[in-house]
Design a protein around this motif. Sequence first.
Motif, PDB file in Angstrom:
ATOM      1  N   ARG A  95     -25.577 -27.248 109.512  1.00 33.38           N
ATOM      2  CA  ARG A  95     -25.836 -25.810 109.339  1.00 33.38           C
ATOM      3  C   ARG A  95     -25.355 -24.997 110.538  1.00 33.38           C
ATOM      4  NH1 ARG A  95     -29.160 -24.815 105.046  1.00 33.38           N
ATOM      5  NH2 ARG A  95     -30.267 -26.617 104.175  1.00 33.38           N
ATOM      6  N   SER A  96     -25.124 -25.688 111.675  1.00 33.80           N
ATOM      7  CA  SER A  96     -24.723 -24.976 112.893  1.00 33.80           C
ATOM      8  C   SER A  96     -23.229 -25.113 113.181  1.00 33.80           C
ATOM      9  CB  SER A  96     -25.528 -25.495 114.090  1.00 33.80           C
ATOM     10  OG  SER A  96     -25.163 -26.827 114.409  1.00 33.80           O
ATOM     11  N   LYS A 125     -28.085 -21.086 102.383  1.00 32.36           N
ATOM     12  CA  LYS A 125     -29.260 -20.194 102.363  1.00 32.36           C
ATOM     13  C   LYS A 125     -29.079 -19.013 103.322  1.00 32.36           C
ATOM     14  CE  LYS A 125     -32.270 -24.045 101.137  1.00 32.36           C
ATOM     15  NZ  LYS A 125     -33.420 -24.900 101.513  1.00 32.36           N
ATOM     16  N   VAL A 126     -27.915 -18.362 103.193  1.00 36.77           N
ATOM     17  CA  VAL A 126     -27.598 -17.208 104.039  1.00 36.77           C
ATOM     18  C   VAL A 126     -28.381 -15.995 103.566  1.00 36.77           C
ATOM     19  CG1 VAL A 126     -25.746 -15.670 104.808  1.00 36.77           C
ATOM     20  CG2 VAL A 126     -25.286 -18.121 104.502  1.00 36.77           C
ATOM     21  N   GLU A 164      -9.890 -20.680 103.552  1.00 33.23           N
ATOM     22  CA  GLU A 164     -10.578 -21.866 104.071  1.00 33.23           C
ATOM     23  C   GLU A 164     -11.319 -21.534 105.371  1.00 33.23           C
ATOM     24  OE1 GLU A 164     -10.947 -24.802 102.780  1.00 33.23           O
ATOM     25  OE2 GLU A 164      -9.372 -25.034 101.289  1.00 33.23           O
ATOM     26  N   VAL A 165     -10.656 -20.774 106.240  1.00 26.41           N
ATOM     27  CA  VAL A 165     -11.293 -20.368 107.500  1.00 26.41           C
ATOM     28  C   VAL A 165     -12.525 -19.513 107.217  1.00 26.41           C
ATOM     29  CG1 VAL A 165     -10.997 -19.045 109.626  1.00 26.41           C
ATOM     30  CG2 VAL A 165      -9.145 -20.526 108.824  1.00 26.41           C
ATOM     31  N   ALA A 166     -12.402 -18.572 106.291  1.00 27.71           N
ATOM     32  CA  ALA A 166     -13.543 -17.729 105.925  1.00 27.71           C
ATOM     33  C   ALA A 166     -14.682 -18.570 105.363  1.00 27.71           C
ATOM     34  CB  ALA A 166     -13.105 -16.670 104.909  1.00 27.71           C
ATOM     35  N   LYS A 172     -21.935 -18.368 109.518  1.00 23.45           N
ATOM     36  CA  LYS A 172     -21.877 -17.934 110.912  1.00 23.45           C
ATOM     37  C   LYS A 172     -22.286 -19.056 111.877  1.00 23.45           C
ATOM     38  CE  LYS A 172     -22.637 -13.599 113.394  1.00 23.45           C
ATOM     39  NZ  LYS A 172     -23.402 -12.325 113.415  1.00 23.45           N
ATOM     40  N   PRO A 173     -21.505 -20.146 111.890  1.00 21.60           N
ATOM     41  CA  PRO A 173     -21.855 -21.277 112.762  1.00 21.60           C
ATOM     42  C   PRO A 173     -21.632 -20.951 114.232  1.00 21.60           C
ATOM     43  CG  PRO A 173     -19.698 -21.616 111.799  1.00 21.60           C
ATOM     44  CD  PRO A 173     -20.245 -20.367 111.165  1.00 21.60           C
TER      45      PRO A 173
END
Length: 336
Positions: A95-96, A125-126, A164-166, A172-173
């Motif tokens: 998640r990070s 779970k944003v 892919e980058v998005a 927001k890691p």
Amino acid sequence: MISVNHLEKVFRIHQARSGLGGAFRDLFSREYKTVKAVDDISFEVAEGEMFALIGENGAGKSTTIKMLTGILTPSSGDIRINGYVPFKQREEYVRSIGVVFGQRSQLWWDLSPMESFRLLKRVYKVEEAEGERWLERLIEELDIRSFISQPVRKLSLGQRMRCEVAAALIHKPRLLFLDEPTVGLDVLVKQKIREFLRNLNETEKMTILLTTHDVSDIEALCKRVLVMDKGKLIFDGQLSELKERWGNGTEVTFQFKKRTTTEQVRAVLGDIPCEVNRENDFAIRVKINRSQEMLPHVLSAVMTSFEVSDVKISEASTEDIVRNIYSTDGEVVSYG
């Protein structure tokens, strides 16, 4: 952010015997070879650093990345990233982090990128309002608005890689792994991705690890470079230090207003370690081995002693330096 101590990964590989008889014997008694893909590497990375991990194919880069992302379990050694042990706390750890593999996609092939983004937001779970603001920024800065509603299978390689980058950043890691993110892309798309990554690193203090064979990516994005060879870490330091150690030095060509001999130039340079060679009656080339340290002294000594009409300074490219690394055995140089 990243602490790696004495990390090793050993693989046991089956050695197939030749012929039908060999295949039959392999059914009952197999022969194995032990390969140490990563051999006792250690390094630390501070939060907000953008650095490159480079090496030849088979140097151990991909194995190292897989251990750092929690995909592989180390044979020995310790990894702690953002407070987590990746292979032990994988669900919380992922998640990070964000991961982009240039040869693999995390987007659904028949869905549009926008639909994939919405699914990923649910997976991670944003929070809705904050997630929408962040997604809008990604869409704007990566310039993907015009095609995010098309199926992924209809996108060009450059369009897909920006998506892919998005997708890797949707949650927001704090740490982003990029494995060959610009492979096969044209110059304009590469430039857009590089500008976005620089801005992301500056504004969000996001730690970014880049593995690539494209040295222009390294020059554009990274100050610190880690070099692997045969599973070992053979260099850990600044890109400028890499050039100093494995580069061919710096060449300075002086164009003089009057005829000047190599003996005259050599005399004013004194004990400065360098090679002095003539190009023509009015031009002399000085090659300096310790370029960063000695270049100012060479320029000052020559230009105060002679009338100079032009000066040309040339250094080995990073691509040349990377080639030099693999034709030279080196010991680890630590990052200070």
